[in-house]
Design a protein around this motif. Structure first.
Motif, short mmCIF file in Angstrom:
data_model
loop_
_atom_site.label_atom_id
_atom_site.label_comp_id
_atom_site.label_asym_id
_atom_site.label_seq_id
_atom_site.Cartn_x
_atom_site.Cartn_y
_atom_site.Cartn_z
N UNK A 6 0.87 -1.19 0.00
CA UNK A 6 0.00 0.00 0.00
C UNK A 6 0.90 1.23 0.00
N UNK A 7 0.65 2.13 -0.93
CA UNK A 7 1.41 3.38 -0.98
C UNK A 7 0.42 4.54 -1.09
N UNK A 8 0.44 5.42 -0.08
CA UNK A 8 -0.48 6.56 -0.03
C UNK A 8 0.34 7.84 -0.05
N UNK A 22 -5.45 15.02 6.13
CA UNK A 22 -4.85 16.10 5.35
C UNK A 22 -3.42 15.74 4.94
N UNK A 23 -3.18 15.67 3.65
CA UNK A 23 -1.84 15.39 3.10
C UNK A 23 -1.17 14.23 3.84
N UNK A 24 -1.91 13.16 4.01
CA UNK A 24 -1.42 11.99 4.74
C UNK A 24 -0.61 11.10 3.81
N UNK A 25 0.54 10.62 4.32
CA UNK A 25 1.42 9.73 3.57
C UNK A 25 1.64 8.44 4.37
N UNK A 26 1.64 7.31 3.67
CA UNK A 26 1.84 6.03 4.36
C UNK A 26 2.25 4.99 3.34
N UNK A 53 -11.40 1.34 -0.40
CA UNK A 53 -12.23 1.87 -1.47
C UNK A 53 -13.66 2.13 -1.07
N UNK A 54 -13.93 2.23 0.24
CA UNK A 54 -15.29 2.44 0.72
C UNK A 54 -15.63 3.91 0.93
N UNK A 55 -14.60 4.78 0.95
CA UNK A 55 -14.81 6.22 1.06
C UNK A 55 -14.00 6.91 -0.02
N UNK A 56 -14.59 7.88 -0.71
CA UNK A 56 -13.84 8.61 -1.74
C UNK A 56 -12.91 9.65 -1.09
N UNK A 57 -11.73 9.79 -1.62
CA UNK A 57 -10.77 10.76 -1.10
C UNK A 57 -9.88 11.22 -2.25
N UNK A 58 -9.23 12.36 -2.06
CA UNK A 58 -8.31 12.86 -3.07
C UNK A 58 -6.88 12.50 -2.68
N UNK A 59 -6.00 12.44 -3.66
CA UNK A 59 -4.62 12.02 -3.42
C UNK A 59 -4.34 10.73 -4.16
N UNK A 60 -3.17 10.19 -3.93
CA UNK A 60 -2.75 8.98 -4.63
C UNK A 60 -2.74 7.79 -3.68
#
Length: 504
Positions: A6-8, A22-26, A53-60
């Motif tokens: 998993x790459x966020x 907010x601007x979360x990375x993991x 994939x159960x909630x929509x969010x922005x980012x990669x």
């Protein structure tokens, strides 16, 4: 070198016009199994749902599945509790419906649910049997879904997840409602699942974890913070301010009878299944009881008799608040004396009311506020809103709040009428450790003023100090009634709580 599973990058999540992440990375690497902990409401559950994939969010968000693995290329999110549906696909059940004779016609059996799941995911039904056995669930296969307690529903969702073995498995509050034996076996099963190649993410603040958990993180200021050990997570759970209990709760309840409840040879059956057998128990005004028992021992059914919700109470010798059940009183007459919180009640509660309305509904034992409150009662609601630290949320809908905050709202609802009997069935599910400590301190203070208490709890360290007596159920029978006032009895309580952790 391990590859990212998993790459966020720069994840942002907004819900109901509120920024949650907010601007979360993991980055989660192959071979890593994470514990996501920290204080209630920090966004843990939302993050898990975004990954699944159960909630929509922005980012990669990039999920890299192993093409050579035989495990399903899937991210599975197991909810903290599961909202099942009836045969027509509807989920709007009411609380008392669990105990009615028509329930068999309403929902699938566990066996049918597992058969449907096997067909959906092309699973071998024989492979689920060892999991059912290890989680003590085999005997429930012919039970209707509506008959199961919240803890048993949790087990069912865990059974299905462990059976499927997706490449990424996220479990929200995995231990909720499970007894000690089930918790230990779950950890062994999770370790085996991780060894098979599943990447685990557990959302929890529990201390006893699978040995396969090797990474730890929390969410602070809407961003992920990794730490070295689970102990390090505690620094991110803020201390709660000690406030003076509202004045209206510092006076003793007005008792209508010195006998709160009396049961004589109570028998409860559903067809050939006997749930309670020859129960004899008396609760007197001002007593503080601890009720314990393994999953499926009959605790919820026992409490439903006292709360007036079980229709078979009329066929038994049961006295409530000095009156024999069936002598003309209505269910609402009984509920006037009682404040109740339980996972099942929370489950069926109308979450579309605001926080303020939800608390106020406790004055009328309704699941929403359907009348104008007089000023004198509005003041009581305002005092509890402030006491529980809910001022900023008071106009928000209950179903928009984190689970732990919802539970605090319902706890406030439970005590608002200063009831003669307080029934607290696993009251701290979903709360973090500081919230749990704070609430149990409140229970001690309430009960010092003479309130009667029946408390179903978890570990000895998470129980209020005011408990005086204990009753233990096993397979629907009373196996122990004990006075806890002496040091010896209290030592027995500690040993018992550690070796026989109760739940629903």
């Amino acid at each position: 070198m391990s590859q990212p599973v998993v790459h966020i990058n720069n994840l942002n999540l907004q819900y109901q016009q509120m920024l949650v992440l907010s601007d979360l990375n993991w980055t989660i690497l192959s071979g890593e199994n994470w514990l996501l902990g920290g204080n209630s409401g920090n966004g843990k559950t939302s993050l898990g749902k975004v990954i699944a994939g159960l909630l929509p969010a922005s980012g990669n968000i990039k999920i890299t599945f192993n093409d050579t693995s035989k495990l399903p290329a899937k991210v599975l999110f197991v909810e903290s509790w599961y909202q099942f549906k009836n045969l027509e696909g509807v989920a709007n059940f009411y609380y008392q419906q669990r105990y009615t004779s028509q329930q068999a016609k309403e929902t699938l059996t566990v066996k049918a649910e597992l058969a449907y799941y096997a067909k959906e995911y092309h699973l071998n039904i024989a492979d689920v049997e060892p999991i059912l056995n290890r989680l003590d669930f085999t005997s429930l296969q012919n039970s209707q879904l509506i008959e199961l307690s919240s803890g048993e529903h949790k087990k069912l969702q865990l059974v299905k997840a462990l059976w499927l073995k997706p490449q990424v498995l996220i479990i929200d509050q995995p231990y909720t409602g499970l007894d000690l034996k089930s918790r230990k076996n779950l950890n062994l099963l999770l370790d085996e699942t991780a060894s098979a190649g599943v990447t685990l993410i557990l959302i929890s603040n529990d201390d006893d974890l699978p040995s396969s958990i090797n990474r730890f993180a929390t969410i602070v200021n809407k961003k992920l913070v990794a730490v070295n050990t689970k102990t390090d997570l505690q620094q991110f759970i803020p201390l709660r301010e000690n406030k003076t209990i509202p004045a209206f709760l510092r006076t003793s309840p007005v008792y209508s009878s010195q006998q709160i409840a009396k049961m004589e040879n109570i028998q409860i059956s559903y067809g050939e299944k006997q749930v309670l057998k020859n129960i004899n128990w008396e609760v007197k005004a001002g007593e503080k009881w601890l009720l314990q028992g393994h999953n499926g021992s009959g605790k919820s059914t026992l409490l439903s008799l006292i709360n007036g919700d079980h229709p078979q109470s009329y066929a038994n010798t049961l006295y409530l608040f000095g009156n024999k059940r069936g002598s003309g009183e209505s269910i609402w007459d009984i509920k006037q004396h009682i404040g109740l919180i339980s996972p099942e009640f929370h489950w069926y509660f109308d979450a579309s009311a605001t926080v303020w309305e939800s608390i106020a509904s406790g004055l009328y034992d309704s699941v929403g506020l359907f009348r104008q409150l007089p000023y004198s009662k509005s003041i009581l609601v305002d005092e509890l809103v402030e006491y529980f630290g809910l001022t900023e949320e008071k106009n928000r809908l209950l179903n928009t709040l984190p689970l732990g905050t919802q539970r605090l709202v319902l706890l406030a609802r439970t005590i608002i009428k200063n009831p003669e009997l307080l029934i607290l069935d696993e009251p701290c599910q979903g709360l973090d450790k500081q919230q749990t400590k704070h609430f149990n301190q409140l229970v001690d203070e309430l009960c010092s003023n003479g309130m009667t208490l029946i408390y179903v709890g978890h570990f000895e360290s998470q129980l209020p100090n005011c408990l005086e007596k204990k009753i233990v159920l096993e397979n629907g029978e009373v196996i122990l009634i004990e006075d806890l006032k002496t040091d010896k009895a209290y030592k027995q309580l500690k040993d018992y709580a550690l070796n026989f952790e109760p739940s629903l």
